[in-house]
Motif scaffolding. Structure first.
Motif, PDB file in Angstrom:
ATOM      1  N   ASP A  13      10.540  -8.846   7.910  1.00 43.82           N
ATOM      2  CA  ASP A  13       9.626  -9.953   8.173  1.00 43.82           C
ATOM      3  C   ASP A  13       8.784  -9.651   9.402  1.00 43.82           C
ATOM      4  O   ASP A  13       8.261 -10.559  10.038  1.00 43.82           O
ATOM      5  N   TYR A  14       8.627  -8.362   9.708  1.00 46.38           N
ATOM      6  CA  TYR A  14       7.781  -7.959  10.832  1.00 46.38           C
ATOM      7  C   TYR A  14       6.318  -8.313  10.586  1.00 46.38           C
ATOM      8  O   TYR A  14       5.567  -8.577  11.515  1.00 46.38           O
ATOM      9  N   GLY A  15       5.912  -8.272   9.325  1.00 47.25           N
ATOM     10  CA  GLY A  15       4.496  -8.446   9.024  1.00 47.25           C
ATOM     11  C   GLY A  15       4.073  -9.874   8.793  1.00 47.25           C
ATOM     12  O   GLY A  15       2.892 -10.137   8.593  1.00 47.25           O
ATOM     13  N   ARG A  18       6.269 -16.356   9.168  1.00 50.30           N
ATOM     14  CA  ARG A  18       7.288 -17.338   8.824  1.00 50.30           C
ATOM     15  C   ARG A  18       8.609 -16.614   8.639  1.00 50.30           C
ATOM     16  O   ARG A  18       8.712 -15.683   7.839  1.00 50.30           O
ATOM     17  N   ARG A  19       9.631 -17.018   9.373  1.00 46.74           N
ATOM     18  CA  ARG A  19      10.934 -16.375   9.241  1.00 46.74           C
ATOM     19  C   ARG A  19      11.562 -16.703   7.888  1.00 46.74           C
ATOM     20  O   ARG A  19      11.291 -17.726   7.290  1.00 46.74           O
ATOM     21  N   GLY A  20      12.415 -15.800   7.428  1.00 44.87           N
ATOM     22  CA  GLY A  20      13.150 -16.027   6.194  1.00 44.87           C
ATOM     23  C   GLY A  20      12.805 -15.075   5.077  1.00 44.87           C
ATOM     24  O   GLY A  20      13.602 -14.878   4.157  1.00 44.87           O
ATOM     25  N   VAL A  21      11.629 -14.455   5.137  1.00 43.62           N
ATOM     26  CA  VAL A  21      11.209 -13.573   4.049  1.00 43.62           C
ATOM     27  C   VAL A  21      12.054 -12.300   4.009  1.00 43.62           C
ATOM     28  O   VAL A  21      12.125 -11.630   2.965  1.00 43.62           O
ATOM     29  N   ASP A  22      12.741 -11.981   5.104  1.00 40.03           N
ATOM     30  CA  ASP A  22      13.637 -10.825   5.100  1.00 40.03           C
ATOM     31  C   ASP A  22      14.836 -11.031   4.174  1.00 40.03           C
ATOM     32  O   ASP A  22      15.510 -10.072   3.803  1.00 40.03           O
ATOM     33  N   MET A  23      15.098 -12.277   3.794  1.00 46.46           N
ATOM     34  CA  MET A  23      16.184 -12.559   2.856  1.00 46.46           C
ATOM     35  C   MET A  23      15.728 -12.502   1.404  1.00 46.46           C
ATOM     36  O   MET A  23      16.514 -12.755   0.488  1.00 46.46           O
ATOM     37  N   GLY A  24      14.457 -12.156   1.192  1.00 44.60           N
ATOM     38  CA  GLY A  24      13.918 -12.086  -0.159  1.00 44.60           C
ATOM     39  C   GLY A  24      14.672 -11.149  -1.093  1.00 44.60           C
ATOM     40  O   GLY A  24      14.993 -11.535  -2.233  1.00 44.60           O
ATOM     41  N   PRO A  25      14.967  -9.901  -0.671  1.00 47.17           N
ATOM     42  CA  PRO A  25      15.677  -9.005  -1.590  1.00 47.17           C
ATOM     43  C   PRO A  25      17.015  -9.565  -2.065  1.00 47.17           C
ATOM     44  O   PRO A  25      17.357  -9.447  -3.250  1.00 47.17           O
ATOM     45  N   SER A  26      17.762 -10.192  -1.166  1.00 47.89           N
ATOM     46  CA  SER A  26      19.044 -10.780  -1.562  1.00 47.89           C
ATOM     47  C   SER A  26      18.842 -11.919  -2.551  1.00 47.89           C
ATOM     48  O   SER A  26      19.582 -12.047  -3.539  1.00 47.89           O
ATOM     49  N   ALA A  27      17.835 -12.757  -2.304  1.00 45.33           N
ATOM     50  CA  ALA A  27      17.578 -13.890  -3.195  1.00 45.33           C
ATOM     51  C   ALA A  27      17.171 -13.409  -4.579  1.00 45.33           C
ATOM     52  O   ALA A  27      17.594 -13.982  -5.600  1.00 45.33           O
ATOM     53  N   ILE A  28      16.351 -12.357  -4.638  1.00 43.21           N
ATOM     54  CA  ILE A  28      15.905 -11.838  -5.938  1.00 43.21           C
ATOM     55  C   ILE A  28      17.077 -11.230  -6.702  1.00 43.21           C
ATOM     56  O   ILE A  28      17.231 -11.437  -7.909  1.00 43.21           O
ATOM     57  N   GLY A 103      10.567  -7.005  -1.443  1.00 44.08           N
ATOM     58  CA  GLY A 103      10.303  -7.453  -0.082  1.00 44.08           C
ATOM     59  C   GLY A 103      11.032  -8.747   0.182  1.00 44.08           C
ATOM     60  O   GLY A 103      11.524  -9.387  -0.745  1.00 44.08           O
ATOM     61  N   GLY A 104      11.117  -9.065   1.412  1.00 48.05           N
ATOM     62  CA  GLY A 104      10.315  -8.634   2.517  1.00 48.05           C
ATOM     63  C   GLY A 104       8.848  -9.077   2.382  1.00 48.05           C
ATOM     64  O   GLY A 104       8.376  -9.552   1.377  1.00 48.05           O
ATOM     65  N   ASP A 105       8.181  -8.935   3.519  1.00 42.77           N
ATOM     66  CA  ASP A 105       6.769  -9.291   3.558  1.00 42.77           C
ATOM     67  C   ASP A 105       5.915  -8.172   2.977  1.00 42.77           C
ATOM     68  O   ASP A 105       6.398  -7.061   2.733  1.00 42.77           O
ATOM     69  N   HIS A 106       4.625  -8.451   2.799  1.00 36.31           N
ATOM     70  CA  HIS A 106       3.756  -7.536   2.067  1.00 36.31           C
ATOM     71  C   HIS A 106       3.406  -6.275   2.844  1.00 36.31           C
ATOM     72  O   HIS A 106       2.807  -5.358   2.277  1.00 36.31           O
ATOM     73  N   SER A 107       3.780  -6.186   4.113  1.00 35.75           N
ATOM     74  CA  SER A 107       3.544  -4.937   4.845  1.00 35.75           C
ATOM     75  C   SER A 107       4.299  -3.774   4.226  1.00 35.75           C
ATOM     76  O   SER A 107       3.918  -2.612   4.415  1.00 35.75           O
ATOM     77  N   VAL A 281       8.897 -13.433  -1.149  1.00 43.04           N
ATOM     78  CA  VAL A 281       9.832 -14.488  -1.543  1.00 43.04           C
ATOM     79  C   VAL A 281      10.595 -14.926  -0.294  1.00 43.04           C
ATOM     80  O   VAL A 281      11.272 -14.115   0.344  1.00 43.04           O
ATOM     81  N   ASN A 282      10.475 -16.193   0.044  1.00 49.31           N
ATOM     82  CA  ASN A 282      11.142 -16.726   1.233  1.00 49.31           C
ATOM     83  C   ASN A 282      12.123 -17.815   0.796  1.00 49.31           C
ATOM     84  O   ASN A 282      11.729 -18.955   0.553  1.00 49.31           O
ATOM     85  N   PRO A 283      13.429 -17.485   0.712  1.00 47.11           N
ATOM     86  CA  PRO A 283      14.406 -18.471   0.221  1.00 47.11           C
ATOM     87  C   PRO A 283      14.564 -19.677   1.134  1.00 47.11           C
ATOM     88  O   PRO A 283      15.000 -20.736   0.674  1.00 47.11           O
TER      89      PRO A 283
END
Length: 308
Positions: A13-15, A18-28, A103-107, A281-283
């Protein structure tokens, strides 16, 4: 059509802002990605996630461009992730698989494009509400998830950022599908580029069928293959609420599935799909994991899942 699909998680979620997008891979994954892909006939390998330190442990201003008028956060961290991800994407392709990066963010698309275009000429189809064509000079926020296409195409002040450039990506084979939110400098840059942009208004006027067929013809013309980038904010927020930068008026559920199903059909005929990502994806912002589930379904559609 059975193929190996190699899942690679990039929980960044460096890019984003909004925090939380780093959890996208787990949610998917939790939404049943592997099962969906196997239902599409894929041989699925999951390599797990890249090791990505949390943003709280890093200083966003370290190694930030210092020149007046340049604005980019977490440059060092995005570079590190991009280089390691590019190696994994390239390795998956060399092994005969299709890397699906979560992702993760689109960076993360910087690493995807660099790895997919290593020793190959590629095009890209960019399903997104946004152009991702800002640079450190033009970005209002400094968030690198708004810069990956500009970086990969060495646009303007990103031309000398070699780690972010993807020489194999051909600008005339880049196609945006579903744009509806652009900054003024982005709008100007896209108009002046050799890439092709289809807005949601184009889809309204001509229909998704005509637009996606044109996009595929343009993206695949004279290249070795294409990368498909799926930002879930491409869809209307009523369909995909769990994203950091929602914009009303996006693709419907059926429009999105049709477009990705058409990618799979075209790939069956021409063997063009080299790599894919599903991002933003931001759970934390999602409702009952709805957006993550949609990401799994759309990825499966792109990789061959059929109704009949």
């Amino acid at each position: 059509m059975e193929r190996e699909v190699r899942i690679i998680g990039a929980p960044t979620d460096y890019g984003a802002n909004r925090r939380g997008v780093d959890m996208g891979p787990s949610a998917i994954r939790y939404a049943g990605l592997a099962d969906e892909l196997r239902a599409a006939g894929a041989d699925v390998t999951d390599t797990g996630d890249l090791l990505v330190p949390t943003a709280e442990t890093r200083d966003p201003s370290v190694d930030e461009p210092k020149e007046e008028g340049r604005n980019a956060k977490f440059v060092r961290e995005v570079e590190d992730v991009s280089l390691r991800l590019a190696d994994q994407v390239a390795e998956a392709i060399d092994d005969g698989g299709v890397p699906l990066v979560l992702g993760g963010d689109h960076s993360i698309a910087i690493g995807c494009l660099s790895g997919s275009g290593r020793d190959a000429d590629i095009g890209a189809i960019w399903f997104d509400a946004h152009g991702d064509y800002n640079t450190p000079e033009t970005s209002p926020s400094g968030n690198i998830h708004g810069m990956p296409l500009a970086a990969a195409l060495a646009h303007r002040d990103l031309a000398d950022v070699e780690w972010a450039n993807a020489p194999g990506l051909q600008e005339e084979n880049v196609v945006w599908v579903g744009l509806r939110s652009l900054d003024e400098a982005e709008r100007k840059g896209i108009r002046e580029s050799e890439a092709t942009a289809f807005t949601m208004s184009d889809i309204d006027e001509h229909g998704m069928s005509e637009i996606i067929d044109q996009a595929l013809e343009i993206a695949t013309d004279g290249v070795d293959g294409i990368h498909v980038s799926l930002d879930l904010d491409w869809l209307d927020p009523n369909e995909a609420p769990g994203v950091g930068t929602p914009v009303h008026g996006g693709a419907t559920y059926r429009e999105a599935h049709y477009a990705l199903e058409r990618v799979a059909e075209y790939d069956e005929e021409h063997d063009v799909l080299r790599s894919m990502d599903a991002v933003e994806v931001n759970p934390v912002l999602d409702e009952h994991n709805q957006t993550a589930k949609l990401a799994t379904e759309l990825a499966a559609s792109a990789l061959g899942k059929r109704i009949l």
